[in-house]
Design an enzyme around this catalytic site. Structure first.
Site, mmCIF file in Angstrom:
data_model
loop_
_atom_site.group_PDB
_atom_site.id
_atom_site.type_symbol
_atom_site.label_atom_id
_atom_site.label_comp_id
_atom_site.label_asym_id
_atom_site.label_seq_id
_atom_site.Cartn_x
_atom_site.Cartn_y
_atom_site.Cartn_z
ATOM 1 N N HIS A 206 3.561 -6.445 -16.847
ATOM 2 C CA HIS A 206 3.231 -6.677 -15.404
ATOM 3 C C HIS A 206 3.599 -5.170 -14.578
ATOM 4 O O HIS A 206 4.774 -5.316 -14.248
ATOM 5 C CB HIS A 206 3.882 -7.755 -14.806
ATOM 6 C CG HIS A 206 3.790 -8.146 -13.219
ATOM 7 N ND1 HIS A 206 3.113 -9.345 -12.880
ATOM 8 C CD2 HIS A 206 4.245 -7.502 -12.364
ATOM 9 C CE1 HIS A 206 3.234 -9.263 -11.664
ATOM 10 N NE2 HIS A 206 3.892 -8.034 -11.299
ATOM 11 N N HIS A 208 3.581 -2.480 -11.771
ATOM 12 C CA HIS A 208 3.235 -1.882 -10.411
ATOM 13 C C HIS A 208 2.762 -0.381 -10.391
ATOM 14 O O HIS A 208 3.565 0.353 -11.299
ATOM 15 C CB HIS A 208 4.226 -1.876 -9.426
ATOM 16 C CG HIS A 208 4.295 -3.609 -9.097
ATOM 17 N ND1 HIS A 208 4.505 -4.301 -7.844
ATOM 18 C CD2 HIS A 208 4.668 -4.824 -9.861
ATOM 19 C CE1 HIS A 208 4.544 -5.433 -7.819
ATOM 20 N NE2 HIS A 208 4.618 -6.056 -9.033
ATOM 21 N N CYS A 239 6.866 -6.819 -3.411
ATOM 22 C CA CYS A 239 7.882 -7.478 -3.361
ATOM 23 C C CYS A 239 8.765 -7.167 -2.398
ATOM 24 O O CYS A 239 9.396 -6.102 -2.190
ATOM 25 C CB CYS A 239 8.738 -7.087 -4.925
ATOM 26 S SG CYS A 239 10.208 -7.965 -5.100
ATOM 27 N N ASN A 248 0.405 -4.418 -7.402
ATOM 28 C CA ASN A 248 0.098 -4.380 -8.707
ATOM 29 C C ASN A 248 -0.715 -3.306 -9.276
ATOM 30 O O ASN A 248 -1.488 -3.107 -8.234
ATOM 31 C CB ASN A 248 -0.187 -5.895 -9.191
ATOM 32 C CG ASN A 248 0.732 -6.996 -9.258
ATOM 33 O OD1 ASN A 248 1.101 -7.579 -8.447
ATOM 34 N ND2 ASN A 248 1.605 -7.021 -10.527
#
Length: 310
Positions: A206, A208, A239, A248
């Site tokens: 995951h 960013h 976030c 992302n």
């Protein structure tokens, strides 16, 4: 609680049938309302869709269970999947929990220490499994923390991931929440995961794209055998506990990158580019997908040339 509205998908080599697994982890305040709306709508998709309900504690899971009970028959679960060849597949439902790799981020995000968070998640995971639900566990800030910097111990990440898997989680998503990850540290992290006995089949990445390294780190992860990646259309996300972190890696960028490697993503890049332009416009955010903007620009030039008769 990390990024919302992310897409989880698995690129496959060209000798396999393409599969695209879509997951929407919802924010806590209105997650029940959103999930109820989705379960009431018939969404036509050529690929399986899975909706993830973020349950930070057993109370959150109880809310999800109560809602699912009201809509029995409207979704599938790990214990009750869709039958093979189903022409009108129902969406899947799963549970998501969010841990973190540093004490500082855990305190900011969950208001407790790492050990306490894992104990709480163990109860959520085990209760979820008793309901027949698949569980995805996220570990945030695995390659850099906004409070503790770059020095996140990969062995600690592997230890947390092992604890979550032993509690019953089906998959671990390793989140570079800050986008501080680099190729060497991504490689080192995955080596530590392997040394801890964690299979690549149980790992998702995951990334960013804060520092423009998401696709570089994706390439490293592919070399280590990882085949599940999170992304978001238009590069949306972020976030609240990671100041300055961008969204992302854009789905459009990821799809283009994977397909240049000869992988079949099963994703219509033109359609995703359209969606990226639409959703970023609707919510007043910049479209952070370079590929999406390039696809739209090329299409506009072709249309202009056609109009001139060229």
């Amino acid at each position: 609680m990390g990024s919302s509205g992310t897409c989880r998908w698995r690129p496959l080599s060209t000798d396999h049938e393409p599969v695209c697994l879509l997951t929407l982890p919802f924010q806590m305040a209105n997650s029940s309302e959103i999930l109820e709306h989705l379960l009431q709508q018939k969404i036509h998709s050529p690929v399986p869709i899975s909706y993830a309900f973020l349950a930070p504690n057993t109370k959150g899971l109880q809310n999800a269970a109560a809602l699912l009970k009201q809509h029995q028959g409207a979704f599938t679960t790990q214990a009750d999947p869709a039958p093979p060849g189903d022409k009108t597949p129902k969406p899947g439902v799963e549970i998501a929990v969010f841990a973190a790799a540093t004490e500082s981020f855990t305190q900011k995000n969950l208001n407790c220490d790492i050990q306490t968070s894992l104990e709480r998640f163990k109860a959520v995971i085990q209760d979820s499994k008793a309901l027949g639900l698949r569980v995805r566990a996220y570990v945030s800030v695995v390659l850099g923390c906004p409070f503790e910097g770059f020095d996140v111990d990969p062995r600690k990440v592997a230890e947390i991931a092992t604890d979550l898997l032993e509690s019953g989680a089906d998959e671990i998503s390793l989140g570079d929440t800050t986008g501080m990850g680099t190729a060497p540290r991504t490689s080192n992290l995955l080596k530590c995961m392997a040394a801890a006995g964690i299979r690549t089949e149980d790992i998702a990445m995951h990334f960013h794209d804060t520092y423009g390294q998401a696709l570089v780190n994706t390439a490293v992860s592919l070399e280590h055998g990882v085949r599940i990646f999170d992304s978001s259309v238009g590069g949306l996300g972020g976030c609240p506990y990671s100041p300055g972190a961008t969204g992302n890696v854009a789905t459009e960028n990821m799809v283009y990158f994977m397909e240049t490697l000869g992988m079949d993503t099963g994703v219509d890049l033109d359609a995703v580019a359209d969606i990226g332009a639409w959703i970023t416009g609707e919510i007043g955010k910049a479209n952070d997908s370079s590929v999406g903007k390039a696809v739209l620009g090329a299409r506009a030039r072709q249309a202009a040339n056609a109009a001139k008769g060229e």
